[in-house]
Design an enzyme around this catalytic site. Structure first.
Site, PDB file in Angstrom:
ATOM      1  N   PHE A 151      -4.586  -3.665   3.578  1.00 16.89           N
ATOM      2  CA  PHE A 151      -4.471  -3.553   2.127  1.00 16.89           C
ATOM      3  C   PHE A 151      -3.299  -4.413   1.681  1.00 16.89           C
ATOM      4  CE2 PHE A 151      -3.772  -1.899  -2.064  1.00 16.89           C
ATOM      5  CZ  PHE A 151      -5.073  -1.641  -2.505  1.00 16.89           C
ATOM      6  N   VAL A 152      -3.613  -5.500   0.974  1.00 18.73           N
ATOM      7  CA  VAL A 152      -2.588  -6.455   0.570  1.00 18.73           C
ATOM      8  C   VAL A 152      -2.344  -6.378  -0.926  1.00 18.73           C
ATOM      9  CG1 VAL A 152      -2.960  -8.050   2.484  1.00 18.73           C
ATOM     10  CG2 VAL A 152      -4.344  -8.279   0.422  1.00 18.73           C
TER      11      VAL A 152
ATOM     12  N   GLY B 137     -17.735  -7.059  -0.833  1.00 16.74           N
ATOM     13  CA  GLY B 137     -18.681  -7.955  -1.484  1.00 16.74           C
ATOM     14  C   GLY B 137     -19.566  -7.261  -2.498  1.00 16.74           C
TER      15      GLY B 137
ATOM     16  N   GLU C  12     -12.019 -15.100  -8.615  1.00 18.77           N
ATOM     17  CA  GLU C  12     -11.703 -13.739  -8.181  1.00 18.77           C
ATOM     18  C   GLU C  12     -10.468 -13.764  -7.294  1.00 18.77           C
ATOM     19  OE1 GLU C  12     -11.517 -10.639  -8.429  1.00 18.77           O
ATOM     20  OE2 GLU C  12     -13.523  -9.865  -7.935  1.00 18.77           O
ATOM     21  N   ASP C  13      -9.752 -12.634  -7.238  1.00 17.61           N
ATOM     22  CA  ASP C  13      -8.581 -12.568  -6.360  1.00 17.61           C
ATOM     23  C   ASP C  13      -8.974 -12.280  -4.920  1.00 17.61           C
ATOM     24  OD1 ASP C  13      -9.394  -9.992  -6.977  1.00 17.61           O
ATOM     25  OD2 ASP C  13      -7.379  -9.188  -7.245  1.00 17.61           O
ATOM     26  N   ILE C  14      -9.866 -11.302  -4.689  1.00 14.56           N
ATOM     27  CA  ILE C  14     -10.219 -10.910  -3.327  1.00 14.56           C
ATOM     28  C   ILE C  14     -11.646 -10.384  -3.272  1.00 14.56           C
ATOM     29  CG2 ILE C  14      -9.220  -8.591  -3.641  1.00 14.56           C
ATOM     30  CD1 ILE C  14      -8.382  -8.735  -0.653  1.00 14.56           C
ATOM     31  N   ILE C  15     -12.362 -10.795  -2.231  1.00 13.11           N
ATOM     32  CA  ILE C  15     -13.676 -10.242  -1.921  1.00 13.11           C
ATOM     33  C   ILE C  15     -13.475  -9.275  -0.762  1.00 13.11           C
ATOM     34  CG2 ILE C  15     -16.040 -10.699  -1.159  1.00 13.11           C
ATOM     35  CD1 ILE C  15     -15.503 -11.938  -3.855  1.00 13.11           C
ATOM     36  N   ASP C  16     -13.760  -8.011  -0.986  1.00 18.52           N
ATOM     37  CA  ASP C  16     -13.577  -6.995   0.054  1.00 18.52           C
ATOM     38  C   ASP C  16     -14.935  -6.741   0.719  1.00 18.52           C
ATOM     39  OD1 ASP C  16     -12.970  -4.727   1.597  1.00 18.52           O
ATOM     40  OD2 ASP C  16     -11.504  -4.015   0.156  1.00 18.52           O
TER      41      ASP C  16
ATOM     42  N   ARG D  27       1.936  -6.186  -8.861  1.00 18.31           N
ATOM     43  CA  ARG D  27       1.414  -7.438  -9.416  1.00 18.31           C
ATOM     44  C   ARG D  27       2.524  -8.474  -9.601  1.00 18.31           C
ATOM     45  NH1 ARG D  27      -3.906  -6.539 -10.829  1.00 18.31           N
ATOM     46  NH2 ARG D  27      -4.464  -4.518 -11.754  1.00 18.31           N
TER      47      ARG D  27
ATOM     48  N   LYS E 171     -11.787 -10.627   2.731  1.00 19.01           N
ATOM     49  CA  LYS E 171     -11.340  -9.688   3.760  1.00 19.01           C
ATOM     50  C   LYS E 171     -12.402  -9.523   4.851  1.00 19.01           C
ATOM     51  CE  LYS E 171      -8.921  -6.162   2.387  1.00 19.01           C
ATOM     52  NZ  LYS E 171      -8.476  -4.854   1.869  1.00 19.01           N
TER      53      LYS E 171
ATOM     54  N   ASP F 144      -2.958  -5.642  -6.923  1.00 18.46           N
ATOM     55  CA  ASP F 144      -2.195  -4.424  -7.180  1.00 18.46           C
ATOM     56  C   ASP F 144      -2.579  -3.278  -6.272  1.00 18.46           C
ATOM     57  OD1 ASP F 144      -3.793  -2.141  -9.293  1.00 18.46           O
ATOM     58  OD2 ASP F 144      -4.810  -3.915  -8.500  1.00 18.46           O
TER      59      ASP F 144
ATOM     60  N   LYS G 288      -7.843  -7.575 -13.419  1.00 14.53           N
ATOM     61  CA  LYS G 288      -6.559  -8.173 -13.715  1.00 14.53           C
ATOM     62  C   LYS G 288      -6.060  -9.014 -12.544  1.00 14.53           C
ATOM     63  CE  LYS G 288      -4.864  -4.254 -16.480  1.00 14.53           C
ATOM     64  NZ  LYS G 288      -3.816  -3.205 -16.506  1.00 14.53           N
TER      65      LYS G 288
END
Length: 222
Positions: free
Chosen positions: A187-188, A140, A134-138, A200, A166, A194, A69
């Site tokens: 952690f954002v 991977g 994508e929103d974020i790659i942590d 969100r 990140k 979310d 989401k």
């Protein structure tokens, strides 16, 4: 493809005081700082759209695949900018959209398990140029598993754009083709990112504090 460029946010970046921005009252006690203001997100997203149109222009149609989401707001804003450029420049390409929903986090920790819990029939990707948003790659790991899944449908070409990447010692070294911001290992939340489905509805990307993590934590099962 355009040279990979992104905005790198330093480890010692403190962000902005919450009082400088409009933040929903119900979250004021749960956040440390505003980390990336909404206006900066929009400016960077417009720049990414320009890079993508320059790279993709005149190619065959693109399927834009939104990872739900957390990616829905970035996906919508990015496609709006691309659509505007398609109308107003001499480089353009047709786009269709698809969606997939993944789950890999509980509380602020990656579970190590990637669940595909919703999405369209990915047969639509077969033989197509695909742009995953994508929103974020942590670490991977999630993206690599998604790429493996998508490759099962034999797309012609796959490129990945992520709003955030990140910097974390747990990274497997994966880097997407387009990056909005590289951020420290914090952690954002916000702008559809979310914490257990909360935050969100924030316009800005913010850092959640320990009180917020505790308040919205999912109790661990025995």
């Amino acid at each position: 493809m355009s040279e990979l460029q992104y905005h790198r946010i330093a480890d010692d970046e403190k962000g902005f005081d919450l009082s400088m921005f409009c933040v929903p009252k119900h979250y004021e006690d749960d956040l440390e700082r505003v980390y990336i203001p909404h206006g900066l997100i929009m400016d960077r997203t417009e720049r990414l759209a320009r890079n993508i149109v320059n790279d993709f222009g005149y190619e065959e149609p693109i399927v834009a695949l939104c990872v739900l989401k957390g990616g829905y707001r970035f996906f919508g804003d990015l496609l709006n900018y691309i659509s505007a450029l398609n109308r107003n420049t001499d480089r353009s390409f047709q786009m269709s959209v698809d969606f997939i929903r993944l789950k890999s986090y509980q509380n602020d920790q990656a579970t190590g398990k990637i669940q595909v819990i919703g999405g369209d029939n990915l047969e639509n990707l077969r033989g197509k140029n695909v742009m995953i948003v994508e929103d974020i790659i942590d670490t991977g790991k999630t993206m690599l598993k998604l790429l493996d899944l998508v490759k099962d449908y034999n797309p012609k070409k796959v490129r990945v754009v992520s709003l955030l990447v990140k910097r974390t010692p747990h990274s497997v070294g994966y880097r997407p083709d387009y990056i909005g911001f590289e951020v420290p290992d914090k952690f954002v939340v916000g702008y559809a990112l979310d914490y257990n489905e909360f935050f969100r509805d924030l316009n800005h990307v913010c850092v959640v504090n320990e009180k917020g993590k505790e308040k919205y934590a999912i109790p661990k099962s025995d």
